[in-house]
Design an enzyme around this catalytic site. Structure first.
Site, short mmCIF file in Angstrom:
data_model
loop_
_atom_site.label_atom_id
_atom_site.label_comp_id
_atom_site.label_asym_id
_atom_site.label_seq_id
_atom_site.Cartn_x
_atom_site.Cartn_y
_atom_site.Cartn_z
N GLY A 1 -10.89 -16.91 -8.00
CA GLY A 1 -11.56 -17.32 -6.78
C GLY A 1 -12.96 -16.77 -6.65
N ASP B 1 -7.31 -12.77 -23.43
CA ASP B 1 -6.73 -11.72 -22.60
C ASP B 1 -7.55 -10.44 -22.75
OD1 ASP B 1 -4.70 -9.43 -22.00
OD2 ASP B 1 -3.69 -11.24 -21.29
N LEU B 2 -7.56 -9.62 -21.71
CA LEU B 2 -8.24 -8.33 -21.81
C LEU B 2 -7.59 -7.40 -22.83
CD1 LEU B 2 -8.94 -7.65 -18.02
CD2 LEU B 2 -10.66 -8.17 -19.77
N HIS C 1 -8.90 -1.45 -1.29
CA HIS C 1 -7.55 -0.91 -1.44
C HIS C 1 -7.52 0.39 -2.23
CE1 HIS C 1 -5.95 -4.31 0.65
NE2 HIS C 1 -6.63 -5.10 -0.12
N TYR D 1 -2.05 -1.76 -7.25
CA TYR D 1 -3.33 -2.45 -7.39
C TYR D 1 -4.48 -1.53 -6.97
CZ TYR D 1 -7.23 -5.45 -6.04
OH TYR D 1 -8.48 -5.99 -5.89
N ARG E 1 -8.70 -8.80 11.08
CA ARG E 1 -9.08 -7.66 10.24
C ARG E 1 -10.27 -8.01 9.35
NH1 ARG E 1 -7.77 -6.99 4.94
NH2 ARG E 1 -8.02 -4.89 4.05
#
Length: 274
Positions: free
Chosen positions: A15, A49-50, A111, A143, A181
């Site tokens: 996104g 992929d990483l 976070h 995360y 929020r």
């Protein structure tokens, strides 16, 4: 630092990556795209992929900087977070070090400090009540823990290898805020591009941590370290406030999801679906 000419954008199919693909070229960047999923309408994008160290070495070779958005962006079992966000970020830094890339802009997150108490008080808050960028990290999920790791990894690679990083603790970057929020943490896509551009071009950043949001009337955190890079946010979530508050109600300090910076990640985190 002169504006990078070629920028590796990881997570280009996500996104935020999709938003930045459309906005960053206006700042003069030639984008090299990388994602584990194919990038729509971009046949030259690198699909890998990483965990693929050789693909990462090839992806970073010859670029002037990296904007690292790839990884899992919600909560997931630790094993998945470990592979994508922790080991994957390490693999990227190692590839960048070996290929001599001078700077990474790392998508950290609110976070990483999600269990920090949300400020209380009249809107707008007194500047002294804003959450400082030096507040102790208090991740709210695996995360969030991975983002704390990423910030420490960035510090290590600056101290040991001279690889510069700006770690951007992104709030919520969407075309418009979708919750009460988010009125405090919203980063408009246009301001996101401004902040990433400032992070890519500021002089002598070493390892700098900044909060990533627009100039919201209901702002919770201190943007001074971002402004010191040359970031000048132009947007504000306040035009969306009346409609959101009418639909969802005011924030309730008795609700842990309202009283902590990390929102519902502190008690009911959304789980990565695969």
């Amino acid at each position: 630092m002169p504006a990078p000419r070629t920028l590796l954008l990881t997570g280009a199919a996500g996104g935020l990556g999709t938003l930045m693909r459309s906005l960053l070229p206006a700042y003069g960047y030639t984008l090299r795209l990388f994602d584990v999923r194919p990038v729509e309408d971009e046949p030259d994008a690198i699909t890998a992929d990483l965990a693929d160290k050789e693909a990462l070495r090839e992806a970073v070779r010859g670029v002037d900087a990296v904007l690292h958005l790839a990884g899992i962006s919600l909560e997931a079992p630790f094993e998945k977070i470990l592979k994508a966000n922790i080991e994957g970020t390490y693999n990227l830094y190692e590839a960048a070090r070996h290929e001599g890339v001078p700077r990474i802009v790392f998508a950290s997150s609110n976070h990483a400090v999600g269990y920090t108490a949300a400020p209380q008080g009249a809107v707008p808050l007194d500047p002294g009540a804003l959450i400082p960028v030096g507040t102790p990290r208090r991740p709210d999920t695996f995360y969030g823990l991975s983002k704390s790791f990423g910030e420490d990894l960035a510090q290590l690679y600056w101290d040991r290898h001279g690889l510069e990083t700006v770690s951007v603790r992104i709030g919520s970057c969407f075309p418009e805020p979708t919750s009460v929020r988010m009125l405090s943490l919203w980063l408009s896509p246009a301001d996101g591009a401004r902040l990433f551009h400032a992070s890519l071009t500021a002089e002598e950043v070493g390892h700098t941590v900044v909060y990533g949001s627009s100039a919201n009337t209901r702002l919770w955190w201190d943007l001074s370290s971002a402004r010191a890079l040359g970031y000048e946010p132009r947007d504000d979530s306040e035009p969306y406030a009346a409609e959101l508050i009418a639909a969802q109600g005011e924030m309730d300090s008795a609700n842990p999801a309202h009283s902590h910076l990390g929102g519902h990640f502190v008690n009911d985190p959304p789980i990565w679906p695969y």
